[in-house]
Design an enzyme around this catalytic site. Sequence first.
Site, PDB file in Angstrom:
ATOM      1  N   SER A 121      71.415  37.216  60.174  1.00  0.00           N
ATOM      2  CA  SER A 121      70.608  36.689  59.068  1.00  0.00           C
ATOM      3  C   SER A 121      69.823  35.485  59.564  1.00  0.00           C
ATOM      4  CB  SER A 121      71.535  36.259  57.929  1.00  0.00           C
ATOM      5  OG  SER A 121      70.826  35.537  56.942  1.00  0.00           O
ATOM      6  N   TYR A 147      78.818  31.852  53.872  1.00  0.00           N
ATOM      7  CA  TYR A 147      77.971  32.974  54.317  1.00  0.00           C
ATOM      8  C   TYR A 147      77.246  32.587  55.605  1.00  0.00           C
ATOM      9  CZ  TYR A 147      74.236  36.517  54.245  1.00  0.00           C
ATOM     10  OH  TYR A 147      73.355  37.536  54.589  1.00  0.00           O
TER      11      TYR A 147
END
Length: 256
Positions: A147, A160
């Site tokens: 990501s 996250y």
Amino acid sequence: MDALSLFSLQGKRALITGSSRGIGYGIAEALAGAGAEILLNARDKVALGDAAAKLATAGAKVHALAFDVTSEDSVSDAIAHAESEIGPIDIVVNNAGMQHRQPLEEWRLDKFEQVMATNLTSAFLVSREAVKGMIARKRGRIINICSVMSNVARASIAPYSASKAALANLTRGMAVDWAKHGINVNGIAPGYIRTELNEALLQNVEFNAWVEKRTPLGRWADPSELGGAAIFLASDASTYVSGHILYVDGGFTATV
Ligand code: NAP
């Protein structure tokens, strides 16, 4: 020489985790379009069956493998079953992931651990099982879906970001450990993509405006826009690429 044949996945078999929808399904569609036989995965059997039927209708050879990527036993049973009953797995895309948004001081330990298990430990478990066959065959491709949050942070999603930063370095570690077996391991780092994971953000007008302003290309992406990067990293077009994280983020990480 036909340069396009470098991108062909004819005769290859690809397992994409978390592929009943979103980015995983988009990548499965792309790999199938390049000729690969597809093993779809998710926990919800109904959604998985629907996704498999949709991909098969589009002409792909598809198998549905329902298992939880966070369960060590389920992962090892599913991959052993796939290798013996379906055939060798040439390509693994570790895509299954989850998000949870909350001020960091309010996060409970069980939620923190669930995010780590789903986004990070799963890639270790699935790769460790699938690499056994790859090592024996002296070839294989592993692609970990990282990501932009592998590099930067945003309020309310620190665990996250931590999981995705660790996944990026797990990618490099896998590349280093398994290079001698002829296995290339790379990551794809998506920016903001229109999927169910971002449902709350997509419905937030202010957040949408921020994404459009913050992303140089000025928009969210469709899951299908990850397909080209996945085909590249799964195919002979990238034989000397390993340990690399390919950003597909509309320029997000290139600018302040
Ligand atoms: P999504 O739409 O929520 O889809 C997640 C998929 O993973 C579903 O198929 C889900 O099916 C499956 N899944 C979740 N937990 C699982 C588990 N424990 N075992 C097996 N399958 C599981 O998410 P997405 O947006 O496509 O995201 C896919 C990946 O891209 C994630 O790793 C995410 O972090 C990453 N990513 C997304 C974005 C974005 O903007 N969307 C940006 C950067 C990175 P079941 O619930 O049925 O299991």
